[in-house]
Design an enzyme around this catalytic site. Structure first.
Site, PDB file in Angstrom:
ATOM      1  N   TYR A 163       0.834  -1.204   0.000  1.00 60.05           N
ATOM      2  CA  TYR A 163       0.000   0.000   0.000  1.00 60.05           C
ATOM      3  C   TYR A 163       0.872   1.260   0.000  1.00 60.05           C
ATOM      4  CZ  TYR A 163      -3.649   3.197   1.835  1.00 60.05           C
ATOM      5  OH  TYR A 163      -4.528   4.226   2.038  1.00 60.05           O
ATOM      6  N   LYS A 167       0.808   4.044  -2.949  1.00 61.04           N
ATOM      7  CA  LYS A 167       0.409   5.415  -2.660  1.00 61.04           C
ATOM      8  C   LYS A 167       1.548   6.404  -2.912  1.00 61.04           C
ATOM      9  CE  LYS A 167      -3.896   4.935  -1.430  1.00 61.04           C
ATOM     10  NZ  LYS A 167      -4.965   5.450  -2.314  1.00 61.04           N
TER      11      LYS A 167
END
Length: 298
Positions: A163, A167
């Site tokens: 993640y 991101k």
């Protein structure tokens, strides 16, 4: 009451079946925009469309996998077919597969990178191609891209390596898009929201307790709706001078994050030797800002 900033404009909001994306879709509709409500879950997408139309707004569902090339093109086509044009793309869709790096599987890595990072690129590409064609035809629009990064992507988060990487990539993609697409009338910005969502509520008891709504009815700093006003403003013609920027948003607080800025330096004017670099690195680090701690680090 002030005029609506997005009256008559057309927005695609991805991952809009729940949480922050749903709040964005409702907020754009309330501000006068016509909304393509995207979600992989058809029932969720249609439910949000129903909320918007029941309130007197205009919306259609765009049931699609944002990381699928054809589906991404179809979302843009849906906006143009149903509403005549496209002005705003809000990339919000995503999910988590949290695990420590040493335990993470290849599938867990690939799935998160695919939905977050590729999913942002796919929709961005097709929207940008539409806006470039509009610009070349002499019909340049005040087009807006708002991408969704995360504090994890800016500063790191233990147990979320896939993640975090996705991101962080989205932040860089936003800066790139702002540079490449400005000539077509497109701005690109990113937000790093902090709010109560299905992802955050599933991140453990401590996080769930921190995210819970206050029982006394006071200001709910974790309400996903707190994130949407900035996104709606960034989607409007009024934000034309803002591009390539990153904003953290939590409750009533908005913070500019100066990502990827150069800091202290020392130039010898010739090649360094390894043995002399220890004091040099110590000196320039001492003159540089202390990094924000990684979330969850001890």
């Amino acid at each position: 009451m002030a005029d609506k900033l997005n009256e008559g404009r057309v927005a695609i909001v991805t991952g809009a079946g729940q949480g922050i994306g749903r709040a964005h879709a409702l907020a754009f509709a309330a501000d006068g925009a016509k909304v393509v409500v995207n979600d992989f879950d058809a029932d969720a997408a249609h439910a949000v469309v129903g909320e918007i139309t029941d309130a007197g707004g205009s919306a259609v569902a765009g049931v699609a996998d944002v990381a699928d090339w054809a589906d991404g093109a179809a979302l843009v086509e849906t906006a143009v077919k149903e509403f005549g044009c496209l002005d705003i793309l809000v990339n919000n869709a995503g999910f988590v597969r949290d695990r420590m790096l040493v335990a993470m599987s290849e599938d867990e890595w690939d799935a998160v990178i695919r939905v977050h990072l590729k999913g942002h690129f796919v929709t961005l590409h097709h929207a940008a191609a539409y806006w470039r064609a509009q610009s070349k035809a002499g019909e340049q629009r005040a087009a807006r891209i708002i991408n969704t990064s995360s504090g994890a992507g800016l500063f790191g988060s233990v147990g979320q390596g896939n993640y975090v990487a996705a991101k962080a990539g989205i932040t860089a993609l936003t800066i790139q898009a702002a540079a490449e697409l400005g000539g077509y009338g497109v701005t690109a910005n990113a937000i790093a929201p902090s709010a109560r969502t299905q992802m955050t509520m599933g991140a453990g008891e401590a996080m769930a307790a921190q995210m819970a709504a206050p029982a006394d009815g006071s200001f709910d700093a974790m309400d996903p709706a707190n994130i949407s006003p900035l996104v709606v403003w960034l989607g409007s013609p009024e934000s034309s001078s803002v591009s390539g920027r990153v904003f953290e948003v939590e409750g009533g607080k908005i913070t500019v994050v100066d990502a990827f800025q150069r800091s202290a330096e020392q130039d010898k004017g010739s090649q360094w030797t390894p043995g002399e670099l220890g004091p040099v690195v110590d000196e320039i680090l001492a003159k540089s800002p202390v990094p924000v701690p990684v979330y969850g680090a001890r």
